[in-house]
Scaffold this motif. Structure first.
Motif, PDB file in Angstrom:
ATOM      1  N   ARG A  50      27.210  78.331  74.163  1.00  0.00           N
ATOM      2  CA  ARG A  50      26.074  77.484  74.518  1.00  0.00           C
ATOM      3  C   ARG A  50      24.798  78.124  73.977  1.00  0.00           C
ATOM      4  NH1 ARG A  50      27.148  79.312  79.657  1.00  0.00           N
ATOM      5  NH2 ARG A  50      27.618  77.313  80.604  1.00  0.00           N
ATOM      6  N   ASP A  83      27.003  70.848  74.560  1.00  0.00           N
ATOM      7  CA  ASP A  83      25.880  70.191  73.896  1.00  0.00           C
ATOM      8  C   ASP A  83      24.608  70.382  74.721  1.00  0.00           C
ATOM      9  OD1 ASP A  83      25.915  68.375  76.019  1.00  0.00           O
ATOM     10  OD2 ASP A  83      26.955  66.814  74.879  1.00  0.00           O
ATOM     11  N   GLN A  84      23.511  69.743  74.298  1.00  0.00           N
ATOM     12  CA  GLN A  84      22.227  69.948  74.966  1.00  0.00           C
ATOM     13  C   GLN A  84      22.192  69.410  76.381  1.00  0.00           C
ATOM     14  OE1 GLN A  84      22.873  68.026  72.369  1.00  0.00           O
ATOM     15  NE2 GLN A  84      21.608  66.169  72.289  1.00  0.00           N
TER      16      GLN A  84
END
Length: 315
Positions: free
Chosen positions: A16, A86-87
């Motif tokens: 991440r 992901d974001q």
């Protein structure tokens, strides 16, 4: 044995924002740990290697209060799941794993658990899936069975194979928890109602369909209740479904509806009871998404998050 969970244990290698962490994971392992943190006696039937990663997992299970079933350690390398976030904190996985589990002992029926939980890769990847079915056959008619498909089409597919396997499992299954994403992956574009009906037609007495930020629905042959998701900031979603599953099982135990051979107690849960059960499970998932990684809440954390833990709540 109060509760038994059967399925994969592995090392989650999570990337991440240019950082990487490793920690014990796997949906069945997470559910077992979640139950232990809710003060339930739980045994995990799994497979780990006699390597450093396997030692990390076995130590983690011991510290969490989970009993590791004898024969769950072998000479093959411990499995690994590689996750990219992901974001929005949603994970995409690739896997390097071996699925296999120790068979059930012949005298298990004398100490049948209240519930057996199965699902994820462990229920569908051979040779472990065949061993898992032998456990279900051994306990058939003696306990409640819950199932979370936790669909990973890259390992479970193609669709025809997965659906055939689900059809083989469902005669043993009483409770199903699945995300709408799981059902779209398994069946193609589908609705919440169609997803629930798919499992009800195959014998499930309680179906729980989760829909991320839109919450979850709890459906029996007699009722359908929507429960909103907890309104909390999301760090990531890793382990949220497993946290919800563990709380769902714990909640059903608190309602004294496990172990009924014909499922009457499950399908007769009142609308108020379903709403309380769903809110309790949603609160557990809300705690998990507020932390990085698969943080499974303790009994104390849940008590602070929801008054449904109170002995006076009727739940």
């Amino acid at each position: 044995m109060s509760f038994v969970v059967i399925g994969e244990s592995l090392i989650d290698d999570v990337e991440r924002e240019h950082t990487r962490t490793t920690h014990p994971g796997g949906s069945p392992l997470n559910v077992a740990v979640g139950l232990a943190r809710l003060d339930r006696e739980v045994t995990l039937v799994t497979r780990i290697g006699d390597d450093d990663a396997g030692t990390l997992i076995s130590d983690f299970l011991h510290e969490s209060g989970v009993n590791l079933y004898p024969g769950s350690v072998d000479s093959h390398p411990t499995s690994t799941a590689y996750a990219q976030l992901d974001q929005h904190g949603n994970a995409t996985y690739t896997f390097d794993l071996l699925s296999n589990y120790p068979p059930p002992a012949m005298d298990l029926i004398e100490s049948a658990p209240r519930l057996v939980h199965i699902g994820s890769i462990g229920a569908h990847l051979e040779p472990g899936a065949t061993v898992l079915r032998s456990w279900l056959e051994s306990f058939n008619g003696h306990c409640t069975v819950s199932y979370d498909p936790n669909v990973r089409m890259s390992l479970m597919g193609p669709h025809e194979k997965l659906i055939a396997e689900v059809d083989e499992l469902m005669p043993f299954v009483d409770v199903v928890k699945a995300s709408l994403d799981d059902m779209n992956a398994m069946l193609g574009p589908t609705t919440l109602e169609e997803s629930a009906q798919y499992f009800l037609e195959r014998g499930a007495q309680l179906v729980v369909i989760t829909r991320r930020a839109e919450g979850l629905n709890l459906i029996t042959p007699e009722a359908d209740i929507h429960v909103p998701a907890s309104k909390v900031p999301v760090v990531d979603t890793v382990g949220a479904g497993d946290s919800l599953m563990a709380a769902l099982i714990d909640g059903l135990a608190r309602m004294s509806v496990l172990g009924d051979e014909d499922g009457e107690a499950l399908r007769s849960i009142s609308r108020q009871g379903l709403a309380s059960l769903g809110s309790y499970a949603a609160a557990a998932a809300g705690i998990t998404v507020g932390h990085p990684g698969s943080h499974l809440p303790t009994r104390e954390e849940l008590a602070k998050s929801t008054d449904l833990y109170s002995p006076d709540s009727g739940f």
